[in-house]
Design an enzyme around this catalytic site. Sequence first.
Site, PDB file in Angstrom:
ATOM      1  N   CYS A 101       0.845  -1.197   0.000  1.00 59.55           N
ATOM      2  CA  CYS A 101       0.000   0.000   0.000  1.00 59.55           C
ATOM      3  C   CYS A 101       0.886   1.254   0.000  1.00 59.55           C
ATOM      4  O   CYS A 101       0.623   2.204  -0.737  1.00 59.55           O
ATOM      5  CB  CYS A 101      -0.901  -0.033   1.225  1.00 59.55           C
ATOM      6  SG  CYS A 101      -1.836   1.477   1.405  1.00 59.55           S
ATOM      7  N   CYS A 222      -3.858  -2.268   6.472  1.00 62.73           N
ATOM      8  CA  CYS A 222      -3.940  -0.860   6.106  1.00 62.73           C
ATOM      9  C   CYS A 222      -5.215  -0.595   5.292  1.00 62.73           C
ATOM     10  O   CYS A 222      -5.458  -1.266   4.282  1.00 62.73           O
ATOM     11  CB  CYS A 222      -2.699  -0.551   5.269  1.00 62.73           C
ATOM     12  SG  CYS A 222      -2.484   1.147   4.873  1.00 62.73           S
TER      13      CYS A 222
HETATM   14  N1  LIG Z   1      -6.861   7.293   5.015  1.00 64.28           N
HETATM   15  C1  LIG Z   1      -5.718   7.976   4.947  1.00 64.28           C
HETATM   16  N2  LIG Z   1      -5.691   9.139   4.282  1.00 64.28           N
HETATM   17  C2  LIG Z   1      -4.547   9.857   4.179  1.00 64.28           C
HETATM   18  N3  LIG Z   1      -3.392   9.481   4.745  1.00 64.28           N
HETATM   19  C3  LIG Z   1      -3.355   8.325   5.424  1.00 64.28           C
HETATM   20  C4  LIG Z   1      -4.519   7.516   5.563  1.00 64.28           C
HETATM   21  N4  LIG Z   1      -4.160   6.426   6.299  1.00 64.28           N
HETATM   22  C5  LIG Z   1      -2.850   6.559   6.587  1.00 64.28           C
HETATM   23  N5  LIG Z   1      -2.358   7.702   6.066  1.00 64.28           N
HETATM   24  C6  LIG Z   1      -0.978   8.240   6.173  1.00 64.28           C
HETATM   25  O1  LIG Z   1      -0.054   7.191   6.446  1.00 64.28           O
HETATM   26  C7  LIG Z   1       0.554   7.406   7.731  1.00 64.28           C
HETATM   27  C8  LIG Z   1       0.818   6.097   8.407  1.00 64.28           C
HETATM   28  O2  LIG Z   1      -0.374   5.371   8.451  1.00 64.28           O
HETATM   29  P1  LIG Z   1      -0.682   4.295   9.603  1.00 64.28           P
HETATM   30  O3  LIG Z   1      -1.881   3.552   9.169  1.00 64.28           O
HETATM   31  O4  LIG Z   1       0.559   3.597   9.941  1.00 64.28           O
HETATM   32  O5  LIG Z   1      -1.224   5.243  10.731  1.00 64.28           O
HETATM   33  P2  LIG Z   1      -0.764   5.694  12.162  1.00 64.28           P
HETATM   34  O6  LIG Z   1       0.658   5.416  12.481  1.00 64.28           O
HETATM   35  O7  LIG Z   1      -1.805   5.215  13.105  1.00 64.28           O
HETATM   36  O8  LIG Z   1      -0.894   7.267  11.902  1.00 64.28           O
HETATM   37  P3  LIG Z   1      -2.105   8.208  12.262  1.00 64.28           P
HETATM   38  O9  LIG Z   1      -2.016   8.399  13.757  1.00 64.28           O
HETATM   39  O10 LIG Z   1      -1.837   9.459  11.475  1.00 64.28           O
HETATM   40  O11 LIG Z   1      -3.372   7.470  11.836  1.00 64.28           O
HETATM   41  C9  LIG Z   1      -0.420   8.308   8.480  1.00 64.28           C
HETATM   42  O12 LIG Z   1       0.224   9.018   9.512  1.00 64.28           O
HETATM   43  C10 LIG Z   1      -0.898   9.212   7.356  1.00 64.28           C
HETATM   44  O13 LIG Z   1       0.036  10.227   7.040  1.00 64.28           O
END
Ligand SMILES: Nc1ncnc2c1ncn2[C@@H]1O[C@H](COP(=O)(O)OP(=O)(O)OP(=O)(O)O)[C@@H](O)[C@H]1O
Length: 368
Positions: A101, A222
């Site tokens: 992804c 994801c």
């Molecule tokens: N639906 C989405 N739309 C836009 N950006 C996303 C989305 N999901 C994830 N991202 C981007 O990818 C990064 C890493 O995603 P991950 O799923 O690992 O989330 P995370 O570490 O829990 O971060 P967050 O606290 O921002 O959700 C996120 O911080 C964001 O910048």
Amino acid sequence: MQVVRHVVCAMSGGVDSAVSALLLRRRGYQVTGVFMNNWDVVDEHGMCSAEKDCEDAYRVCQKLDIPFHQVSYVKEYWHEVFSYFLNEYEKGRTPNPDVLCNKHIKFNHFLNYAIDNLGADAIATGHYARTSHEDEDIFQNQYLKSSQTLFRNRFEIRNNVKLLQAADFFKDQTFFLSQISQCALRKTLFPLGGLTKDFVKKIAAEAGFHHVLKRKESMGICFIGERNFEKFILEYLEPQPGNFVSIEDGKILGTHKGWFLFTLGQRARIGGLRDPWFVVDKDVATGDIFVAPCTDHPALFRDLLRTDRMHWIAEEPPAELVNNKMMDCHFRFQHQMALVPCVLTLNQDGTVWATLVKPIRALTPGQV
Ligand SMILES: Nc1ncnc2c1ncn2[C@@H]1O[C@H](COP(=O)(O)OP(=O)(O)OP(=O)(O)O)[C@@H](O)[C@H]1O
């Protein structure tokens, strides 16, 4: 060298991307927030969590007074990530959809959209990782002294950027970023790379992002989220019944609904048997799953593996490896924190042999 002024931040509605956007604002960048929707199927509880996440991301952008956009890659995610994921399972492998992804969606489609449609110079995400082109350490050390300081843009796009481990070793996400291209990395900022998760939460609390702090940490696949794996995968793949076979004496111990429901090292529940058995191998041709009677059975350990064709981020392949063995390497597997020293040798087809200093349990084909 191109100076970066406008950064498009990927906003998930979670705390990490909210704080990333905030820090970029404080550094004086022009910031735009974008929420991606990549999966529009409702979950087991009939919920579509993307709507709530999008609303949370929008509220952060409103608070920061930055533009907000939404974009859908449902089709691209299906074709480039999910189909591969199913194919790999059918082949008996255990893929990592989050790695894919990042490669195809966030650091390709999203990046192109940000640059071509929104006029961005670079993108940012809330991943815990660093790059060699950002002067992040200086920025973050100063930030630690004063959370209100505004910083000048100092980021410029350079060549040969390296992907570096995050300062917060326990949150490091470089494993999931390992397949992105040099081209994408050059145009990416990771504003949280030098910070700990606790500190990020503190910044979010100070900034009044209470709604994102209340959210549960994202888990599961994801964009798809947490699912009952068996129920979920059987919605897409036909059951393929087969036998559980003892690795010790070849005896058939029971039956299963499909080899793709099991991964190496996993405990297998075998109907009618009280003692636990562990998956050591699969034969996709016959449908047999070979199991061992204990979790540390020797058949579960390997100290030598051959990779698929390697993906090199910074240099193609390092000269040291082309000329000889590469000695000073570390092997990281399934996002486990332990790094195992290893020696690499390059094959002519671009694959690599990795010899580990100690055997590792359940080295699983399909993983990174
Ligand atoms: N639906 C989405 N739309 C836009 N950006 C996303 C989305 N999901 C994830 N991202 C981007 O990818 C990064 C890493 O995603 P991950 O799923 O690992 O989330 P995370 O570490 O829990 O971060 P967050 O606290 O921002 O959700 C996120 O911080 C964001 O910048």
